[in-house]
Design a protein around this motif. Structure first.
Motif, PDB file in Angstrom:
ATOM      1  N   ASP A 110      23.060 -29.826 -26.239  1.00 29.38           N
ATOM      2  CA  ASP A 110      23.088 -29.075 -24.520  1.00 29.38           C
ATOM      3  C   ASP A 110      21.712 -27.948 -24.650  1.00 29.38           C
ATOM      4  O   ASP A 110      20.942 -28.001 -23.771  1.00 29.38           O
ATOM      5  N   ILE A 111      21.356 -27.147 -25.696  1.00 29.09           N
ATOM      6  CA  ILE A 111      20.573 -26.325 -25.635  1.00 29.09           C
ATOM      7  C   ILE A 111      19.180 -27.079 -25.846  1.00 29.09           C
ATOM      8  O   ILE A 111      18.342 -26.928 -24.849  1.00 29.09           O
ATOM      9  N   VAL A 112      19.001 -28.133 -26.515  1.00 30.20           N
ATOM     10  CA  VAL A 112      17.885 -29.098 -26.395  1.00 30.20           C
ATOM     11  C   VAL A 112      17.790 -29.657 -25.197  1.00 30.20           C
ATOM     12  O   VAL A 112      16.597 -29.622 -24.631  1.00 30.20           O
ATOM     13  N   ALA A 113      18.620 -30.087 -24.617  1.00 35.66           N
ATOM     14  CA  ALA A 113      18.558 -30.926 -23.261  1.00 35.66           C
ATOM     15  C   ALA A 113      18.092 -29.901 -22.337  1.00 35.66           C
ATOM     16  O   ALA A 113      17.471 -30.268 -21.382  1.00 35.66           O
ATOM     17  N   GLY A 114      18.280 -28.700 -22.360  1.00 39.41           N
ATOM     18  CA  GLY A 114      17.525 -27.627 -21.432  1.00 39.41           C
ATOM     19  C   GLY A 114      16.181 -27.203 -21.659  1.00 39.41           C
ATOM     20  O   GLY A 114      15.697 -26.450 -21.060  1.00 39.41           O
ATOM     21  N   GLY A 115      15.623 -27.732 -22.742  1.00 38.26           N
ATOM     22  CA  GLY A 115      14.264 -27.482 -22.860  1.00 38.26           C
ATOM     23  C   GLY A 115      14.203 -26.198 -23.784  1.00 38.26           C
ATOM     24  O   GLY A 115      12.919 -25.610 -23.819  1.00 38.26           O
ATOM     25  N   HIS A 116      14.895 -25.713 -24.244  1.00 41.63           N
ATOM     26  CA  HIS A 116      14.982 -24.399 -25.171  1.00 41.63           C
ATOM     27  C   HIS A 116      14.545 -24.602 -26.586  1.00 41.63           C
ATOM     28  O   HIS A 116      14.651 -25.906 -26.890  1.00 41.63           O
ATOM     29  N   SER A 117      13.895 -23.498 -27.123  1.00 40.07           N
ATOM     30  CA  SER A 117      13.386 -23.742 -28.575  1.00 40.07           C
ATOM     31  C   SER A 117      14.509 -23.284 -29.269  1.00 40.07           C
ATOM     32  O   SER A 117      15.377 -22.342 -29.060  1.00 40.07           O
ATOM     33  N   LEU A 118      14.546 -23.741 -30.605  1.00 40.69           N
ATOM     34  CA  LEU A 118      15.505 -23.566 -31.543  1.00 40.69           C
ATOM     35  C   LEU A 118      15.083 -22.648 -32.726  1.00 40.69           C
ATOM     36  O   LEU A 118      13.927 -22.560 -33.091  1.00 40.69           O
ATOM     37  N   CYS A 119      15.976 -21.759 -33.435  1.00 41.47           N
ATOM     38  CA  CYS A 119      15.855 -20.783 -34.311  1.00 41.47           C
ATOM     39  C   CYS A 119      16.863 -20.754 -35.454  1.00 41.47           C
ATOM     40  O   CYS A 119      17.751 -20.981 -34.900  1.00 41.47           O
ATOM     41  N   ASN A 120      16.450 -20.784 -36.404  1.00 38.76           N
ATOM     42  CA  ASN A 120      17.089 -21.221 -37.629  1.00 38.76           C
ATOM     43  C   ASN A 120      17.639 -19.445 -37.956  1.00 38.76           C
ATOM     44  O   ASN A 120      16.880 -18.541 -38.052  1.00 38.76           O
ATOM     45  N   HIS A 121      19.086 -19.326 -37.821  1.00 40.07           N
ATOM     46  CA  HIS A 121      19.438 -18.019 -38.042  1.00 40.07           C
ATOM     47  C   HIS A 121      20.388 -17.829 -39.230  1.00 40.07           C
ATOM     48  O   HIS A 121      21.170 -16.912 -39.247  1.00 40.07           O
ATOM     49  N   SER A 122      19.970 -18.591 -40.305  1.00 43.47           N
ATOM     50  CA  SER A 122      20.921 -18.615 -41.371  1.00 43.47           C
ATOM     51  C   SER A 122      22.330 -19.443 -41.102  1.00 43.47           C
ATOM     52  O   SER A 122      22.643 -19.737 -40.364  1.00 43.47           O
ATOM     53  N   MET A 123      22.812 -19.757 -42.506  1.00 44.41           N
ATOM     54  CA  MET A 123      24.150 -20.727 -42.376  1.00 44.41           C
ATOM     55  C   MET A 123      25.376 -19.792 -42.117  1.00 44.41           C
ATOM     56  O   MET A 123      26.130 -20.225 -41.322  1.00 44.41           O
ATOM     57  N   HIS A 124      25.456 -18.593 -42.867  1.00 43.73           N
ATOM     58  CA  HIS A 124      26.731 -17.896 -42.661  1.00 43.73           C
ATOM     59  C   HIS A 124      26.294 -16.361 -42.310  1.00 43.73           C
ATOM     60  O   HIS A 124      27.307 -15.536 -42.222  1.00 43.73           O
ATOM     61  N   HIS A 125      25.091 -16.078 -41.838  1.00 40.36           N
ATOM     62  CA  HIS A 125      24.699 -14.888 -41.351  1.00 40.36           C
ATOM     63  C   HIS A 125      24.741 -13.671 -42.398  1.00 40.36           C
ATOM     64  O   HIS A 125      25.337 -12.674 -41.909  1.00 40.36           O
ATOM     65  N   ASP A 126      24.480 -13.945 -43.442  1.00 38.53           N
ATOM     66  CA  ASP A 126      24.408 -13.267 -44.664  1.00 38.53           C
ATOM     67  C   ASP A 126      23.254 -12.163 -44.751  1.00 38.53           C
ATOM     68  O   ASP A 126      22.193 -12.623 -44.085  1.00 38.53           O
ATOM     69  N   ASN A 127      23.177 -11.156 -45.057  1.00 39.39           N
ATOM     70  CA  ASN A 127      21.996 -10.347 -45.301  1.00 39.39           C
ATOM     71  C   ASN A 127      21.206 -10.677 -46.529  1.00 39.39           C
ATOM     72  O   ASN A 127      21.532 -10.773 -47.639  1.00 39.39           O
TER      73      ASN A 127
END
Length: 217
Positions: free
Chosen positions: A79-96
């Motif tokens: 749905d995000i992609v269909a809305g024309g938005h850009s994607l960002c990798n924010h890590s797999m488990h949100h670890d420091n």
């Protein structure tokens, strides 16, 4: 701590096709522009409503995706992609990742990108954002994988419940020209953030602001 926009990490040249190892915190075009970015989703409680708000107001944003939630809600990535938005990798488990080796960082970023591509095959993942802004060696690794590290100039603290009015105030009083703004659409209740965005878009436009994408290194 954020690095100054355009600061290159290290002296070795990036491989052909790779991004530059910089952390960007400004919009593509500068001036009276702003880029909205949303971390820690996708979240079935609030991401769909946020996408509807952005669609109705013709605003494109960046969604920094948490891999565990990508795997749990792949339809929301589509749905995000269909809305024309850009994607960002924010890590797999949100670890420091601040003290991780480059090899460990690369394994995590590859795992996260693979999860995103299982949900939305072939979609570009243009950015990486380190959880907690703890960058360590991750900008160089992200650049090797073709992603620009995405910082911010304004973070509004919407992980706490200050209320919609306060979030609107923080954005309007803290905004500077060309700013990347960090907000959240997950993983907990982000209804006040969505409400704030719905108010902010027309108010900022009425004050002469334009919505833009972040720059790329």
């Amino acid at each position: 701590m954020l690095l100054t926009t355009g600061l290159v990490l290290g002296l070795s040249a990036a491989p052909a096709g790779a991004a530059e190892p910089v952390i960007v915190d400004s919009t593509k075009h500068g001036g009276r522009t702003v880029a909205f970015t949303f971390d820690d989703g996708p979240n079935p409680a609030d991401t769909p409503r946020l996408l509807d708000v952005l669609r109705r107001h013709h605003v494109k944003a960046v969604f920094c995706l948490w891999g565990d939630f990508v795997e749990a809600h792949p339809e929301l990535v589509r749905d995000i992609v269909a809305g024309g938005h850009s994607l960002c990798n924010h890590s797999m488990h949100h670890d420091n990742m601040g003290d991780w080796t480059p090899e460990r960082i690369e394994a995590d970023l590859r795992q996260t990108s693979a999860a995103i591509h299982r949900a939305a095959p072939g979609v570009p993942i243009r950015y990486f954002r380190a959880p907690y802004g703890s960058w360590g060696q991750s900008p160089r690794v992200a650049a090797k994988l073709g992603m620009t590290s995405l910082g911010w100039k304004l973070v509004i603290g919407d992980w706490e419940p200050p209320g919609t009015d306060e979030l609107v105030r923080r954005v309007k009083e803290g905004l500077t020209e060309g700013a990347v703004v960090l907000m959240h659409d997950g993983p907990n209740d982000r209804g006040q953030t969505v409400d704030a965005v719905e108010r902010l878009i027309p108010e900022l436009r009425a004050d002469g602001w334009r919505f833009d994408r972040p720059a790329r290194g």
